[in-house]
Motif scaffolding. Sequence first.
Motif, PDB file in Angstrom:
ATOM      1  N   GLY A 172     -84.561  75.254 -73.809  1.00  0.00           N
ATOM      2  CA  GLY A 172     -85.875  75.888 -73.792  1.00  0.00           C
ATOM      3  C   GLY A 172     -86.891  75.303 -74.753  1.00  0.00           C
ATOM      4  N   GLU A 173     -86.516  74.250 -75.493  1.00  0.00           N
ATOM      5  CA  GLU A 173     -87.441  73.625 -76.432  1.00  0.00           C
ATOM      6  C   GLU A 173     -87.469  72.122 -76.213  1.00  0.00           C
ATOM      7  OE1 GLU A 173     -86.535  74.640 -80.443  1.00  0.00           O
ATOM      8  OE2 GLU A 173     -86.641  76.803 -80.110  1.00  0.00           O
ATOM      9  N   TYR A 174     -88.617  71.516 -76.480  1.00  0.00           N
ATOM     10  CA  TYR A 174     -88.740  70.072 -76.329  1.00  0.00           C
ATOM     11  C   TYR A 174     -88.133  69.352 -77.533  1.00  0.00           C
ATOM     12  CZ  TYR A 174     -91.781  69.847 -72.198  1.00  0.00           C
ATOM     13  OH  TYR A 174     -92.282  69.906 -70.922  1.00  0.00           O
ATOM     14  N   GLN A 175     -87.350  68.327 -77.221  1.00  0.00           N
ATOM     15  CA  GLN A 175     -86.908  67.355 -78.202  1.00  0.00           C
ATOM     16  C   GLN A 175     -87.554  66.027 -77.831  1.00  0.00           C
ATOM     17  OE1 GLN A 175     -82.626  67.255 -78.550  1.00  0.00           O
ATOM     18  NE2 GLN A 175     -82.491  69.401 -79.167  1.00  0.00           N
ATOM     19  N   VAL A 176     -88.080  65.320 -78.818  1.00  0.00           N
ATOM     20  CA  VAL A 176     -88.851  64.115 -78.533  1.00  0.00           C
ATOM     21  C   VAL A 176     -88.117  62.875 -79.002  1.00  0.00           C
ATOM     22  CG1 VAL A 176     -90.183  64.342 -80.686  1.00  0.00           C
ATOM     23  CG2 VAL A 176     -91.097  63.001 -78.779  1.00  0.00           C
ATOM     24  N   SER A 177     -88.142  61.840 -78.166  1.00  0.00           N
ATOM     25  CA  SER A 177     -87.690  60.496 -78.522  1.00  0.00           C
ATOM     26  C   SER A 177     -88.890  59.579 -78.375  1.00  0.00           C
ATOM     27  CB  SER A 177     -86.556  60.031 -77.596  1.00  0.00           C
ATOM     28  OG  SER A 177     -85.450  60.904 -77.668  1.00  0.00           O
ATOM     29  N   ASN A 183     -88.711  48.458 -77.978  1.00  0.00           N
ATOM     30  CA  ASN A 183     -87.673  49.472 -77.766  1.00  0.00           C
ATOM     31  C   ASN A 183     -87.581  49.831 -76.288  1.00  0.00           C
ATOM     32  OD1 ASN A 183     -88.858  51.148 -80.712  1.00  0.00           O
ATOM     33  ND2 ASN A 183     -87.215  49.678 -80.584  1.00  0.00           N
ATOM     34  N   PRO A 184     -86.399  49.753 -75.672  1.00  0.00           N
ATOM     35  CA  PRO A 184     -86.254  50.189 -74.274  1.00  0.00           C
ATOM     36  C   PRO A 184     -86.474  51.692 -74.159  1.00  0.00           C
ATOM     37  CG  PRO A 184     -84.394  48.823 -74.973  1.00  0.00           C
ATOM     38  CD  PRO A 184     -85.150  49.193 -76.213  1.00  0.00           C
ATOM     39  N   ILE A 185     -87.287  52.093 -73.208  1.00  0.00           N
ATOM     40  CA  ILE A 185     -87.568  53.508 -72.990  1.00  0.00           C
ATOM     41  C   ILE A 185     -86.355  54.165 -72.336  1.00  0.00           C
ATOM     42  CG2 ILE A 185     -89.011  55.130 -71.697  1.00  0.00           C
ATOM     43  CD1 ILE A 185     -91.243  52.928 -71.991  1.00  0.00           C
ATOM     44  N   GLN A 186     -85.959  55.295 -72.872  1.00  0.00           N
ATOM     45  CA  GLN A 186     -84.828  56.044 -72.332  1.00  0.00           C
ATOM     46  C   GLN A 186     -85.333  57.376 -71.803  1.00  0.00           C
ATOM     47  OE1 GLN A 186     -81.623  56.259 -75.214  1.00  0.00           O
ATOM     48  NE2 GLN A 186     -82.003  54.162 -75.892  1.00  0.00           N
ATOM     49  N   SER A 187     -85.195  57.543 -70.497  1.00  0.00           N
ATOM     50  CA  SER A 187     -85.658  58.757 -69.835  1.00  0.00           C
ATOM     51  C   SER A 187     -84.466  59.482 -69.234  1.00  0.00           C
ATOM     52  CB  SER A 187     -86.649  58.391 -68.720  1.00  0.00           C
ATOM     53  OG  SER A 187     -86.810  59.465 -67.817  1.00  0.00           O
ATOM     54  N   PRO A 188     -84.265  60.759 -69.584  1.00  0.00           N
ATOM     55  CA  PRO A 188     -83.144  61.496 -68.987  1.00  0.00           C
ATOM     56  C   PRO A 188     -83.277  61.669 -67.479  1.00  0.00           C
ATOM     57  CG  PRO A 188     -84.533  62.952 -70.297  1.00  0.00           C
ATOM     58  CD  PRO A 188     -84.979  61.557 -70.588  1.00  0.00           C
ATOM     59  N   GLY A 189     -84.507  61.826 -66.989  1.00  0.00           N
ATOM     60  CA  GLY A 189     -84.697  62.043 -65.561  1.00  0.00           C
ATOM     61  C   GLY A 189     -84.733  60.774 -64.741  1.00  0.00           C
ATOM     62  N   PHE A 190     -85.056  59.645 -65.402  1.00  0.00           N
ATOM     63  CA  PHE A 190     -85.157  58.359 -64.717  1.00  0.00           C
ATOM     64  C   PHE A 190     -84.412  57.305 -65.542  1.00  0.00           C
ATOM     65  CE2 PHE A 190     -88.680  60.974 -63.432  1.00  0.00           C
ATOM     66  CZ  PHE A 190     -88.744  60.785 -62.058  1.00  0.00           C
ATOM     67  N   PRO A 191     -83.069  57.392 -65.568  1.00  0.00           N
ATOM     68  CA  PRO A 191     -82.279  56.536 -66.456  1.00  0.00           C
ATOM     69  C   PRO A 191     -82.357  55.049 -66.124  1.00  0.00           C
ATOM     70  CG  PRO A 191     -80.859  57.760 -64.949  1.00  0.00           C
ATOM     71  CD  PRO A 191     -82.228  58.324 -64.799  1.00  0.00           C
ATOM     72  N   ASN A 192     -82.836  54.699 -64.929  1.00  0.00           N
ATOM     73  CA  ASN A 192     -82.943  53.292 -64.544  1.00  0.00           C
ATOM     74  C   ASN A 192     -84.370  52.758 -64.701  1.00  0.00           C
ATOM     75  OD1 ASN A 192     -80.172  53.168 -63.753  1.00  0.00           O
ATOM     76  ND2 ASN A 192     -80.706  54.165 -61.832  1.00  0.00           N
TER      77      ASN A 192
END
Length: 208
Positions: A172-177, A183-192
């Motif tokens: 329920g809370e945002y965690q930010v990277s 730096n390669p972008i890491q997205s949980p929803g779009f891992p590729n």
Amino acid sequence: MTQSIRKKVTFDEFIDWYPEKSEHRYELHNGVIIEMPKPTGEHSELGGFLSLEIGLQCRNNQLPYFIPKECVVKPFRDESGYEPDIIVLDRQAVANEPRWAKGSIITMGSSVRLIVEIVSTNWRDDYLTKAGDYEEMGIAEYWIVDYLGLGGRRFIGNPKQPTFSVYQLVDGEYQVSQFQENNPIQSPGFPNFNLTAEQVFRFGLQPG
């Protein structure tokens, strides 16, 4: 510069007021209608580049998502409404949206897989107001693309530099990277996604 129409209105009054075929974009912030600044050429190019890259991810990975041309997001409070630079919607979840078919309005965070805001001079809206509203709605992922390094130092560090922030909803809370330079972008929803921050800020162009 962002201009405002200083009359307090509700979300429904804002939607009824919104002029058809307007050459300007408007948002509702705390009951005040805001005329959004015209995007610069770089802002528009970056938005187009990211839309294409995200769209390719959806197609190549057979994700049941789509990117609408226009969309208004209504937070839980009745005094605000936003038009994100990019929004990725879940096709199946949108079928349950009561105001989508007639008004392209999203009211449920579960319909949204990703929102992207490209930072301009009104950076506080992206880092403070919208982040809080998107979090409260339960929107799973939110990108802030600060390609000019305009955000406050408490958000992107000191010295300021271009920063790609990925907000992920956890309990329920945002965690930010955050990602900068190579730096390669890491997205949980779009891992590729497979792009570095610098590649995004250069619209995929190679240096030289």
